[in-house]
Motif scaffolding. Structure first.
Motif, PDB file in Angstrom:
ATOM      1  N   LEU A  16     -16.644  -2.147  -3.119  1.00 57.48           N
ATOM      2  CA  LEU A  16     -18.091  -2.183  -3.375  1.00 57.48           C
ATOM      3  C   LEU A  16     -18.875  -1.615  -2.192  1.00 57.48           C
ATOM      4  O   LEU A  16     -19.902  -0.952  -2.393  1.00 57.48           O
ATOM      5  N   GLU A  17     -18.412  -1.842  -0.971  1.00 54.73           N
ATOM      6  CA  GLU A  17     -19.069  -1.269   0.204  1.00 54.73           C
ATOM      7  C   GLU A  17     -19.011   0.256   0.160  1.00 54.73           C
ATOM      8  O   GLU A  17     -19.990   0.936   0.504  1.00 54.73           O
ATOM      9  N   ILE A  19     -18.790   2.173  -2.591  1.00 54.90           N
ATOM     10  CA  ILE A  19     -19.712   2.624  -3.648  1.00 54.90           C
ATOM     11  C   ILE A  19     -21.149   2.561  -3.145  1.00 54.90           C
ATOM     12  O   ILE A  19     -21.934   3.488  -3.346  1.00 54.90           O
ATOM     13  N   ASP A  20     -21.505   1.460  -2.494  1.00 53.33           N
ATOM     14  CA  ASP A  20     -22.867   1.280  -2.000  1.00 53.33           C
ATOM     15  C   ASP A  20     -23.227   2.375  -1.001  1.00 53.33           C
ATOM     16  O   ASP A  20     -24.313   2.966  -1.077  1.00 53.33           O
ATOM     17  N   ALA A  21     -22.317   2.681  -0.070  1.00 58.80           N
ATOM     18  CA  ALA A  21     -22.567   3.736   0.925  1.00 58.80           C
ATOM     19  C   ALA A  21     -22.726   5.090   0.241  1.00 58.80           C
ATOM     20  O   ALA A  21     -23.631   5.863   0.579  1.00 58.80           O
ATOM     21  N   ARG A  22     -21.870   5.374  -0.723  1.00 54.66           N
ATOM     22  CA  ARG A  22     -21.945   6.646  -1.439  1.00 54.66           C
ATOM     23  C   ARG A  22     -23.259   6.749  -2.230  1.00 54.66           C
ATOM     24  O   ARG A  22     -23.928   7.773  -2.209  1.00 54.66           O
ATOM     25  N   ASP A  23     -23.637   5.669  -2.907  1.00 57.81           N
ATOM     26  CA  ASP A  23     -24.891   5.662  -3.684  1.00 57.81           C
ATOM     27  C   ASP A  23     -26.098   5.963  -2.808  1.00 57.81           C
ATOM     28  O   ASP A  23     -27.037   6.635  -3.232  1.00 57.81           O
ATOM     29  N   ARG A  24     -26.082   5.442  -1.593  1.00 53.95           N
ATOM     30  CA  ARG A  24     -27.216   5.641  -0.685  1.00 53.95           C
ATOM     31  C   ARG A  24     -27.284   7.083  -0.176  1.00 53.95           C
ATOM     32  O   ARG A  24     -28.352   7.568   0.157  1.00 53.95           O
ATOM     33  N   ASP A  25     -26.134   7.763  -0.122  1.00 52.37           N
ATOM     34  CA  ASP A  25     -26.079   9.125   0.413  1.00 52.37           C
ATOM     35  C   ASP A  25     -26.232  10.217  -0.635  1.00 52.37           C
ATOM     36  O   ASP A  25     -26.692  11.308  -0.324  1.00 52.37           O
ATOM     37  N   ASP A  26     -25.822   9.949  -1.872  1.00 51.56           N
ATOM     38  CA  ASP A  26     -25.741  11.041  -2.846  1.00 51.56           C
ATOM     39  C   ASP A  26     -26.924  11.159  -3.806  1.00 51.56           C
ATOM     40  O   ASP A  26     -26.886  11.945  -4.749  1.00 51.56           O
ATOM     41  N   GLY A  27     -27.957  10.373  -3.586  1.00 55.07           N
ATOM     42  CA  GLY A  27     -29.141  10.489  -4.430  1.00 55.07           C
ATOM     43  C   GLY A  27     -29.041   9.767  -5.763  1.00 55.07           C
ATOM     44  O   GLY A  27     -29.804  10.052  -6.687  1.00 55.07           O
ATOM     45  N   THR A  28     -28.109   8.829  -5.890  1.00 54.37           N
ATOM     46  CA  THR A  28     -28.021   8.032  -7.112  1.00 54.37           C
ATOM     47  C   THR A  28     -29.372   7.366  -7.355  1.00 54.37           C
ATOM     48  O   THR A  28     -29.970   6.824  -6.417  1.00 54.37           O
ATOM     49  N   ARG A  30     -32.347   4.871  -7.965  1.00 50.33           N
ATOM     50  CA  ARG A  30     -32.512   3.563  -7.345  1.00 50.33           C
ATOM     51  C   ARG A  30     -31.956   2.411  -8.191  1.00 50.33           C
ATOM     52  O   ARG A  30     -31.227   1.568  -7.703  1.00 50.33           O
ATOM     53  N   LEU A  31     -32.297   2.356  -9.467  1.00 48.15           N
ATOM     54  CA  LEU A  31     -31.851   1.240 -10.295  1.00 48.15           C
ATOM     55  C   LEU A  31     -30.354   1.288 -10.591  1.00 48.15           C
ATOM     56  O   LEU A  31     -29.763   0.278 -10.952  1.00 48.15           O
ATOM     57  N   GLU A  32     -29.740   2.442 -10.433  1.00 48.64           N
ATOM     58  CA  GLU A  32     -28.302   2.560 -10.684  1.00 48.64           C
ATOM     59  C   GLU A  32     -27.475   2.236  -9.442  1.00 48.64           C
ATOM     60  O   GLU A  32     -26.290   1.941  -9.549  1.00 48.64           O
ATOM     61  N   ARG A  33     -28.092   2.300  -8.255  1.00 49.88           N
ATOM     62  CA  ARG A  33     -27.363   1.984  -7.017  1.00 49.88           C
ATOM     63  C   ARG A  33     -27.042   0.494  -6.962  1.00 49.88           C
ATOM     64  O   ARG A  33     -27.741  -0.324  -7.545  1.00 49.88           O
ATOM     65  N   LEU A  34     -26.012   0.151  -6.208  1.00 52.83           N
ATOM     66  CA  LEU A  34     -25.663  -1.259  -6.057  1.00 52.83           C
ATOM     67  C   LEU A  34     -26.699  -2.007  -5.214  1.00 52.83           C
ATOM     68  O   LEU A  34     -27.008  -3.146  -5.481  1.00 52.83           O
ATOM     69  N   ARG A  35     -27.190  -1.362  -4.172  1.00 56.40           N
ATOM     70  CA  ARG A  35     -28.213  -1.963  -3.305  1.00 56.40           C
ATOM     71  C   ARG A  35     -27.809  -3.369  -2.844  1.00 56.40           C
ATOM     72  O   ARG A  35     -28.595  -4.308  -2.909  1.00 56.40           O
ATOM     73  N   GLN A  36     -26.587  -3.491  -2.385  1.00 58.38           N
ATOM     74  CA  GLN A  36     -26.100  -4.805  -1.977  1.00 58.38           C
ATOM     75  C   GLN A  36     -26.380  -5.062  -0.503  1.00 58.38           C
ATOM     76  O   GLN A  36     -26.717  -4.153   0.245  1.00 58.38           O
ATOM     77  N   VAL A  37     -26.214  -6.308  -0.114  1.00 54.35           N
ATOM     78  CA  VAL A  37     -26.434  -6.697   1.276  1.00 54.35           C
ATOM     79  C   VAL A  37     -25.313  -6.148   2.147  1.00 54.35           C
ATOM     80  O   VAL A  37     -24.198  -5.924   1.670  1.00 54.35           O
ATOM     81  N   PRO A  38     -25.575  -5.944   3.452  1.00 53.71           N
ATOM     82  CA  PRO A  38     -24.493  -5.552   4.362  1.00 53.71           C
ATOM     83  C   PRO A  38     -23.584  -6.755   4.642  1.00 53.71           C
ATOM     84  O   PRO A  38     -23.984  -7.906   4.411  1.00 53.71           O
ATOM     85  N   PRO A  39     -22.379  -6.501   5.143  1.00 56.97           N
ATOM     86  CA  PRO A  39     -21.435  -7.599   5.382  1.00 56.97           C
ATOM     87  C   PRO A  39     -21.984  -8.722   6.260  1.00 56.97           C
ATOM     88  O   PRO A  39     -21.718  -9.899   5.996  1.00 56.97           O
ATOM     89  N   GLU A  40     -22.774  -8.376   7.284  1.00 56.75           N
ATOM     90  CA  GLU A  40     -23.293  -9.443   8.153  1.00 56.75           C
ATOM     91  C   GLU A  40     -24.237 -10.376   7.399  1.00 56.75           C
ATOM     92  O   GLU A  40     -24.301 -11.575   7.681  1.00 56.75           O
ATOM     93  N   THR A  41     -24.960  -9.853   6.421  1.00 57.65           N
ATOM     94  CA  THR A  41     -25.824 -10.712   5.604  1.00 57.65           C
ATOM     95  C   THR A  41     -24.978 -11.583   4.692  1.00 57.65           C
ATOM     96  O   THR A  41     -25.273 -12.766   4.495  1.00 57.65           O
ATOM     97  N   TYR A  66     -21.294  -8.462  -5.010  1.00 57.74           N
ATOM     98  CA  TYR A  66     -20.864  -8.496  -3.608  1.00 57.74           C
ATOM     99  C   TYR A  66     -21.331  -9.770  -2.896  1.00 57.74           C
ATOM    100  O   TYR A  66     -20.519 -10.513  -2.333  1.00 57.74           O
ATOM    101  N   SER A  67     -22.632 -10.024  -2.922  1.00 56.74           N
ATOM    102  CA  SER A  67     -23.134 -11.235  -2.251  1.00 56.74           C
ATOM    103  C   SER A  67     -22.621 -12.488  -2.954  1.00 56.74           C
ATOM    104  O   SER A  67     -22.379 -13.512  -2.309  1.00 56.74           O
ATOM    105  N   THR A  68     -22.423 -12.397  -4.258  1.00 52.29           N
ATOM    106  CA  THR A  68     -21.890 -13.537  -5.009  1.00 52.29           C
ATOM    107  C   THR A  68     -20.502 -13.915  -4.495  1.00 52.29           C
ATOM    108  O   THR A  68     -20.160 -15.103  -4.438  1.00 52.29           O
TER     109      THR A  68
END
Length: 196
Positions: A16-17, A19-28, A30-41, A66-68
């Motif tokens: 999931l990390e 996918i999230d990184a790729r979504d943020r870089d490739d222009g996916t 907004r509503l389709e991106r995972l937009r999950q919290v980082p591991p420290e959160t 992910y956060s779940t």
């Protein structure tokens, strides 16, 4: 934290990390991106949930789960369950896959739909993680706080990176006589509220 984390959970989190990184870089979109919290959160909210008093654990905004996963690991240690709410069907599908592949389904209840339509029937909340669309934060806060047990915790994500959108809600929480609250600079900023 969670040095004894099951390998299936580690693998799914790493997946999931990615996918999230790729979504943020490739222009996916907004509503389709995972937009999950980082591991420290994830670690932070799991640690907080372990300190919550007896009661129900809920999450508003599941995404792919992910956060779940972090919260489910904490709930398993406590002998509790977490109920998580997700409104987008594709995210619900991904979350179900996440929970099945990690063997944590026994401590997770996934509810498809708007949390605001379901929380009216919930009481005794001891922990709530709020990570949904920013325009619903105030409604969710107003629904959750009266249903929390004394000492219960509400944690709202994006309190720093979306401060402009959340300013009114954050100011309300910081001045709310029902809770002790502060913004913690972990990840993208967490508003942490403890019910008095």
């Amino acid at each position: 934290m969670f040095a004894d984390m099951p390998e299936d959970v580690r693998r799914r989190m790493a997946y999931l990390e990615e996918i999230d990184a790729r979504d943020r870089d490739d222009g996916t979109p907004r509503l389709e991106r995972l937009r999950q919290v980082p591991p420290e959160t994830g670690q932070f909210i799991a640690l907080l949930s372990l300190t919550a008093p007896a009661g129900r654990h809920i999450e508003i905004g599941t995404s792919a789960g992910y956060s779940t996963l972090w919260l489910a690991l904490a709930c398993r240690r406590l002998g509790r369950r977490i109920t998580t709410y997700e409104i987008l069907p594709e995210k619900v599908r991904l979350a179900k896959e996440t929970f099945e592949r990690t063997g944590l389904s026994d401590v997770i209840e996934l509810v498809e739909g708007d949390a605001r339509d379901h929380i009216h029937g919930v009481s005794g909340i001891s922990f709530c993680f709020l990570d949904a669309e920013k325009e619903v934060y105030k409604d969710c806060y107003d629904l959750v706080v009266p249903r929390m047990v004394s000492g219960g915790l509400l944690v709202a994500d994006n309190a720093i990176n979306h401060r402009d959108a959340l300013q009114a809600m954050i100011e309300e929480a910081l001045a709310d006589p029902r809770v002790d609250a502060m913004v913690v600079p972990v990840g993208k900023g967490e508003l942490v509220c403890r019910k008095r």
